[in-house]
Write a protein that holds these residues in place. Structure first.
Motif, PDB file in Angstrom:
ATOM      1  N   UNK A  32       0.817  -1.209   0.000  1.00 57.61           N
ATOM      2  CA  UNK A  32       0.000   0.000   0.000  1.00 57.61           C
ATOM      3  C   UNK A  32       0.856   1.267   0.000  1.00 57.61           C
ATOM      4  N   UNK A  33       2.109   1.114   0.405  1.00 64.52           N
ATOM      5  CA  UNK A  33       3.023   2.259   0.405  1.00 64.52           C
ATOM      6  C   UNK A  33       3.604   2.390  -1.002  1.00 64.52           C
ATOM      7  N   UNK A  96       5.293 -10.575  -6.471  1.00 63.33           N
ATOM      8  CA  UNK A  96       6.167  -9.443  -6.779  1.00 63.33           C
ATOM      9  C   UNK A  96       5.473  -8.465  -7.730  1.00 63.33           C
ATOM     10  N   UNK A  97       4.804  -8.999  -8.751  1.00 60.47           N
ATOM     11  CA  UNK A  97       4.115  -8.131  -9.716  1.00 60.47           C
ATOM     12  C   UNK A  97       2.999  -7.348  -9.038  1.00 60.47           C
ATOM     13  N   UNK A  98       2.272  -7.996  -8.134  1.00 58.60           N
ATOM     14  CA  UNK A  98       1.210  -7.297  -7.410  1.00 58.60           C
ATOM     15  C   UNK A  98       1.782  -6.178  -6.553  1.00 58.60           C
ATOM     16  N   UNK A 107      -2.835  -8.911  -8.120  1.00 58.10           N
ATOM     17  CA  UNK A 107      -3.251  -9.325  -6.782  1.00 58.10           C
ATOM     18  C   UNK A 107      -4.079 -10.606  -6.886  1.00 58.10           C
ATOM     19  N   UNK A 108      -4.966 -10.647  -7.848  1.00 49.72           N
ATOM     20  CA  UNK A 108      -5.776 -11.858  -8.044  1.00 49.72           C
ATOM     21  C   UNK A 108      -4.892 -13.048  -8.417  1.00 49.72           C
ATOM     22  N   UNK A 164       4.171  -8.462   2.473  1.00 51.09           N
ATOM     23  CA  UNK A 164       4.094  -7.364   1.502  1.00 51.09           C
ATOM     24  C   UNK A 164       2.680  -7.120   0.978  1.00 51.09           C
ATOM     25  N   UNK A 165       1.820  -8.147   1.021  1.00 51.21           N
ATOM     26  CA  UNK A 165       0.478  -7.993   0.441  1.00 51.21           C
ATOM     27  C   UNK A 165      -0.651  -8.115   1.457  1.00 51.21           C
ATOM     28  N   UNK A 166      -0.316  -8.369   2.725  1.00 47.12           N
ATOM     29  CA  UNK A 166      -1.343  -8.708   3.698  1.00 47.12           C
ATOM     30  C   UNK A 166      -2.592  -7.843   3.667  1.00 47.12           C
TER      31      UNK A 166
END
Length: 614
Positions: A32-33, A96-98, A107-108, A164-166
């Motif tokens: 998100x950052x 990584x791409x997300x 993300x999906x 990183x995606x939580x």
């Protein structure tokens, strides 16, 4: 002070804060950052997105029971491990791409991959699934998970993806993180805590790369996935205990008996785990002065031949992939303030950041700005390196490199190779160690030495009185004497490597004479047949000489007493994909029978200035 003593010397407050604040202290922002992720190295980001886009054009890899069962049916491991590794790689790339793009489609994709991993019946590889084998079954039981490298590699992806995606996953796919945490606890953390019989813990004193490899991933799972602070603390304490046991077992000379390729999954995994522990304690752990961490960091430059070639002993390719996590080594060099280690890593700074090396390594590398500003330069190749504990000499000069080992035949990933020599011309091996074949069911079984590439008759050592070397710790080198000057040499008594005969070998790189000499001497009544394994194309073969066009385009001349004749030059097709990738479709073996009346043999290797084909 040992790692364990350092850890327990920290105050309980520091250790508790390390667990409680690990996500913040790891130094990796969540996705998100956006500003932090959008300023990453753009060449790397473009490559990640291109790989992820290409993946989206293909179906997801599937792991099948029939492929899993092949390990028991016909000994094939790769049929299952290939798709399992492909699923992990693709999921890593999607995560990584997300993170770098922030786009929902990635993300999906990341969520799909993470869910597919969670839904696998087992994360264990068939070759390690001893629980199923004990039941005379080929189906893993989810109620009895086996904690192996496959399980560790999988939970590592879940852990760093959660870091990183939580929050993004909570918004897009609520419930996935809860499933990930449950699977990590069931398959990895509870087995790690509740069952201390895992062979890779090294409680019996046998330590190898599984120890830091698995411990490092268990550490990430505890810090980033687990929410019970008591359970986290228990896991972290045991991880430090296990890493301490591994480090204490490593030789003070910084050598790695598993070889350069496994160094990346042994000592380098240890360093990555220590880096994470150091970060979450805000630098108070400070393990870097522990012996032999500084020497371990210098191993890759000591083994480098140049042009992508490395000294390979045991199971390891002579020309491994250059897509290693060199940023790990560069940070290690910074921690110990060693310019040579940093230069070794920086020489590969332009290599891509490979998802094959794991999500954690990729994420940490992405945020190492010092690494991305490092200037690539030439490899820092030491003129002479002697590792007395693992008994390995590497000497370079005038376009020639000699590596010669002592050791014993019970080393990790052992080949029967006591006294074997590797000779390179202009960095390219010409007298070679074949290295690692594709692993199958017999690779680590009692049938291991049925494989031709691990037997001593396919290494650069003699057959003595009709006997090749045998596996086991009793077969070893003795009486070693090393010299490091204008003519570096290692003298080694090979008598205890064979069931009969008295044989002594002296291998020398003579810089003034511009040649490598291998001299064997033996007692009366002993008979030797010299064996030399060769890569390249024979150009001239006659009594006393063999001229080889090396794989690198140089020309090497092997010479011996012409009275022994031309010897026998065998051509062998390489019947293994891993070996063929390194050596091409064929290798050769020169056999020279010294005869019944001799007690001395000498081979010289020189570099010819012009090709005989010119």
């Amino acid at each position: 002070m040992s790692l364990l003593h350092r850890w327990h010397a920290l105050s309980p407050t520091v250790r508790a804060a390390a667990v409680r604040s690990a996500r913040e202290r790891a130094g990796i922002p969540d996705s998100r950052q956006r500003a932090a992720w959008q300023t990453r190295n753009q060449h790397v980001v473009i490559a990640i997105l291109a790989e992820a886009a290409a993946d989206r054009e293909q179906p997801w890899p599937h792991t099948l029971l029939s492929d899993f069962a092949r390990y028991w049916r016909d000994g094939v491991r790769t049929a299952y491990e290939g798709p399992a590794g492909g699923l992990r790689r693709r999921t890593t790339t999607a995560v990584l791409a997300a993170a770098v793009s922030g786009e929902q489609e990635y993300v999906d994709a990341a969520a799909d991959g993470l869910m597919l991993l969670c839904e696998q019946t087992t994360w264990c590889w068939a070759a390690h699934e001893s629980f199923a084998a004990a039941r005379d079954e080929v189906v893993a039981d989810p109620a009895e998970p086996y904690l192996d490298l496959g399980a560790a590699e999988t939970v590592e992806i879940l852990a760093w993806a959660d870091l990183v995606l939580g929050p993004v996953l909570d918004e897009r796919v609520p419930g996935l993180r809860r499933r990930m945490r449950a699977e990590a606890r069931t398959r990895v953390l509870r087995p790690f805590l509740d069952d201390r019989r895992w062979h890779w813990l090294g409680l019996d004193g046998h330590l190898h790369n599984w120890n830091p490899w698995i411990h490092g991933h268990v550490l990430a799972a505890a810090l980033f996935l687990e929410t019970d602070e008591q359970l986290q603390s228990e896991v972290v304490d045991l991880v430090v205990d296990g890493l301490d046991r591994y480090l204490a077992a490593l030789p003070d000379d910084g050598g790695c008996d598993e070889g350069y390729a496994y160094w990346w999954n042994g000592p380098a995994r240890l360093a990555a785990a220590l880096e994470l522990l150091d970060r979450v304690t805000d630098g108070e752990f400070a393990p870097w002065t522990c012996t032999p961490l500084a020497e371990l960091a210098r191993y890759p430059q000591r083994m480098a031949l140049g042009d992508g070639w490395y000294v390979n002993v045991g199971d390891g390719p002579a020309r491994p992939s250059t897509e290693q996590p060199w940023h790990d080594l560069h940070r290690w060099g910074r921690r110990i303030a060693d310019a040579g280690v940093m230069a070794q890593a920086a020489a590969y700074r332009n290599q891509p950041l490979s998802a094959e090396n794991g999500l954690g390594r990729a994420v940490v590398g992405l945020f190492d700005d010092t690494w991305w500003s490092a200037e690539p330069g030439p490899l820092p190749l030491p003129a002479s390196s002697w590792l007395p504990d693992v008994e390995l000499l590497v000497a370079r000069g005038n376009g020639l490199t000699l590596a010669v080992k002592g050791g014993h035949n019970a080393e990790n990933h052992n080949h029967n190779d006591i006294g074997s020599a590797i000779v390179a011309v202009d960095a390219t091996p010409v007298l070679i160690d074949l290295g690692q074949p594709t692993y199958t069911a017999i690779s680590f079984s009692e049938r291991r030495y049925e494989q031709w590439v691990v037997r001593s008759e396919w290494h650069n050592v003699p057959v003595v009185d009709g006997h090749e070397q045998s596996p086991g710790p009793q077969w070893r080198a003795t009486g070693l004497a090393v010299r490091q000057d204008a003519a570096d040499s290692l003298a080694v008594d090979l008598s205890r490597a064979y069931p009969s005969g008295e044989v002594r070998r002296v291998a020398t790189l003579d810089r003034d004479a511009r040649e490598v000499r291998i001299v064997d001497e033996w007692g009366d009544g002993t008979r030797l047949a010299e064996h030399f394994v060769i890569a390249g194309e024979p150009a001239v073969h006659e009594a006393g000489a063999l001229v080889i066009e090396t794989l690198g385009g140089a020309t090497a001349r092997l010479a011996w007493d012409p009275a022994l004749g031309p010897g026998e030059l065998e051509r062998r097709e390489v019947d293994d994909d891993l070996l063929e990738d390194v050596w091409g479709p064929v290798v050769h073996r020169l056999i020279l029978d010294a005869g019944p009346d001799r007690q001395r043999f000498e081979l010289t290797v020189t570099r010819l200035e012009e090709s005989v084909r010119d």
